[in-house]
Design an enzyme around this catalytic site. Structure first.
Site, short mmCIF file in Angstrom:
data_model
loop_
_atom_site.label_atom_id
_atom_site.label_comp_id
_atom_site.label_asym_id
_atom_site.label_seq_id
_atom_site.Cartn_x
_atom_site.Cartn_y
_atom_site.Cartn_z
N ASP A 241 -0.47 -3.73 6.06
CA ASP A 241 -1.11 -3.43 7.34
C ASP A 241 -2.59 -3.80 7.26
OD1 ASP A 241 1.36 -2.30 7.70
OD2 ASP A 241 0.67 -0.26 7.84
N HIS B 170 5.75 -5.43 12.16
CA HIS B 170 5.17 -4.08 12.06
C HIS B 170 4.92 -3.49 13.45
CE1 HIS B 170 2.51 -0.77 10.63
NE2 HIS B 170 3.29 -0.85 9.59
N HIS C 220 1.59 3.86 1.86
CA HIS C 220 2.08 4.63 3.01
C HIS C 220 3.60 4.60 2.93
CE1 HIS C 220 -1.79 4.41 5.67
NE2 HIS C 220 -1.76 5.47 4.91
N HIS D 234 -7.25 -1.68 5.88
CA HIS D 234 -6.46 -0.64 6.52
C HIS D 234 -7.12 0.70 6.23
CE1 HIS D 234 -2.90 0.97 8.31
NE2 HIS D 234 -2.30 1.36 7.21
N ASP E 203 6.04 4.24 4.84
CA ASP E 203 6.85 3.23 5.52
C ASP E 203 6.78 1.86 4.83
OD1 ASP E 203 4.16 3.15 6.39
OD2 ASP E 203 4.70 2.04 8.20
N HIS E 204 6.13 1.81 3.67
CA HIS E 204 6.07 0.57 2.90
C HIS E 204 6.61 0.73 1.48
CE1 HIS E 204 3.58 -1.87 5.78
NE2 HIS E 204 3.47 -0.65 6.28
N HIS F 246 0.85 -1.20 0.00
CA HIS F 246 0.00 0.00 0.00
C HIS F 246 0.88 1.24 0.00
CE1 HIS F 246 0.81 -0.48 4.30
NE2 HIS F 246 0.27 0.68 4.56
#
Lengths: 313, 313
Positions: free
Chosen positions: B212, B270, B65, B142, B67-68, B63
């Site tokens: 997530d 995570h 975000h 999410h 941090d991914h 996805h």
């Protein structure tokens, strides 16, 4: 003297490696943090060095190679997650703003701070100014448009001699002018020379960042007389032709710039991964410019004391 | 058994910290590397773990975000600097391609490999298939569209019993059918049962990545029966309401999914930065699903052996 320090977050070239991270550093001016370049990993290095995200307000990008700017979207996202307030200004070329702004706007939509993108001209110019400091971009000579950044403290006020101020019972309203060099006239008309009331101002210090660039006399002109010069030294002399071909410098060339510019201290950085250490860089530079030191991740240099060693080594 | 391993590059949430890096991992399937998520720092972690850039051909993003996905432009630039050849395929949502492709095209213009961007649908579907493996995206729950990825080995061939093959002097052209279960008919018409010529195939293993996501019974359905499940456990039970509010899971919820799905092993990851360690996560999950382990940067799990400890711990 008020704080004026340089924190090295990364001083390797091209890609992150197990020895060095790519280019990023923080100029800590009286606890206001100015970042120069923002490679991948810069935000984590700030944490490692205990540098507060809340004190970072300006980020200056030298050029649009990934090893100088790819930490930007992550850092700006983290500032949003940390609920930073106030303003953060990113100074970069127009192409960079065009590419990074949509990404950051998408990923850090819900940010709590004002993000401003300020276009830097590849030909340079003043990019920041307040009452104590100016930051000036100046042209470097690399494979793509590139600028260096010169931080220059403005002239400082003279120090008041407290005993003399009290002796003459001088009012607070008169002190500002005295700090700027004015004499004092007593109520009964006597003139007290400023030199009796004050001691000289601290010197105004300066710092210049030059990465990435090939050897050029024009760079020496741009940084003439600065106190501390950070100059890229991607290669040692064994790779002089490669340095020229790739728009980079050798350590000896960096030292020639430092010497020609009459700086007080030279910090070498932007090291190629082909070397296991930078001993050769240091020896070759010191043969030309003795007050040369090597950058390394985690080091802090006192920009008020160009002849000191690092603060934390 | 041929290599089928999971390398944890990062298993923290939100931002890089001194304890964890954000999400990225490598599924090593017979020395072909498949990356799932690519946070800032992923490329450096590959170096730390000795994983070769030359073996990486597919990158799957769960996805959008930061941090991914924010390690993507740096990694793709590094592959260009390393003069990677062949093809690299990035699987991500359409918005991600729109945002990252121009940046990568600008920064890694002169790349030596073919870069292909494959759009992933937020509702899932098969995203990769070859003769030994399928990778399927499936929906997670999410705050933004998110998918998990399920790696499933295809059924394998039976093992030839060399002694019996030689005894019957069976020709090479007949072996492929025998490995698939066919009996052998001798030149004089006798039928030799396949079970006399072969031993059973190795089991086909599977691995699912869920990060997530909030707790959802639909996730358990999607990963039903997989051998190893990586499930996010951002929080322990003390933050259950925060988990729900932020579209995340607690460790206990991850364990409930593992139990309901009937998996063999659960790996938690995570992790939120609010915890100094994940002992609480582990205890709470093991109370529900005993074969639970914690992810950590640098760990390698053998996906062929869901009951083993890590390879390198």
């Amino acid at each position: 003297m008020e704080k004026f320090e340089l924190d090295i977050l990364g001083c390797g070239s091209a890609t992150p490696s197990l020895r060095h991270l790519p280019s990023s550093q923080i100029v800590n001016f009286r606890d206001n943090l100015f970042m120069i370049d923002c490679a991948e990993g810069a935000q984590l290095q700030m944490r490692r060095m205990g540098l507060k995200f809340s004190r970072l307000n300006h980020i200056f990008i030298s050029h649009l190679h990934g090893d100088h700017c790819l930490g930007l979207p992550g850092l700006l996202s983290t500032l949003a997650l940390h609920q930073r307030t106030g303003e953060v200004v990113v100074h970069m070329f127009a192409d960079g703003i065009r590419l990074f702004k949509p990404l950051v706007d998408f990923l850090a939509r819900e940010r709590t701070y004002d993000l401003r993108w300020e276009e830097v001209s590849p030909s340079g110019g003043i990019v920041f100014e307040n009452k104590s400091l100016t930051v000036e971009a100046f042209r470097l000579y690399h494979r793509v448009p590139t600028v260096g950044y010169l931080f220059r403290e403005k002239p400082k006020s003279r120090h008041l001699n407290g005993d003399m101020i009290r002796f003459h019972n001088i009012g607070i309203r008169d002190l500002a002018a005295i700090k700027e060099g004015a004499d004092y006239v007593t109520p009964d008309g006597r003139v007290i020379a400023n030199t009796l009331l004050t001691t000289p101002a601290d010197p105004s210090m300066s710092y210049a960042y030059c990465s990435d660039t090939t050897f050029s006399a024009k760079v020496a002109e741009a940084v003439a007389g600065v106190d501390t010069l950070y100059h890229e030294a991607t290669y040692a002399s064994d790779q002089a032709s490669k340095a020229r071909e790739r728009g980079h410098s050798t350590a000896a060339e960096a030292a020639e710039i430092a010497k020609a510019a009459g700086v007080k201290r030279l910090i070498l950085g932007h090291f190629s991964k082909r070397y296991y250490n930078e001993n050769q860089h240091l020896a070759e530079a010191r043969a030309i410019f003795p007050n040369t030191v090597l950058a390394n991740e985690g080091l802090t240099f006192d920009l008020n004391s160009p002849c000191s060693t690092t603060i934390n080594e």
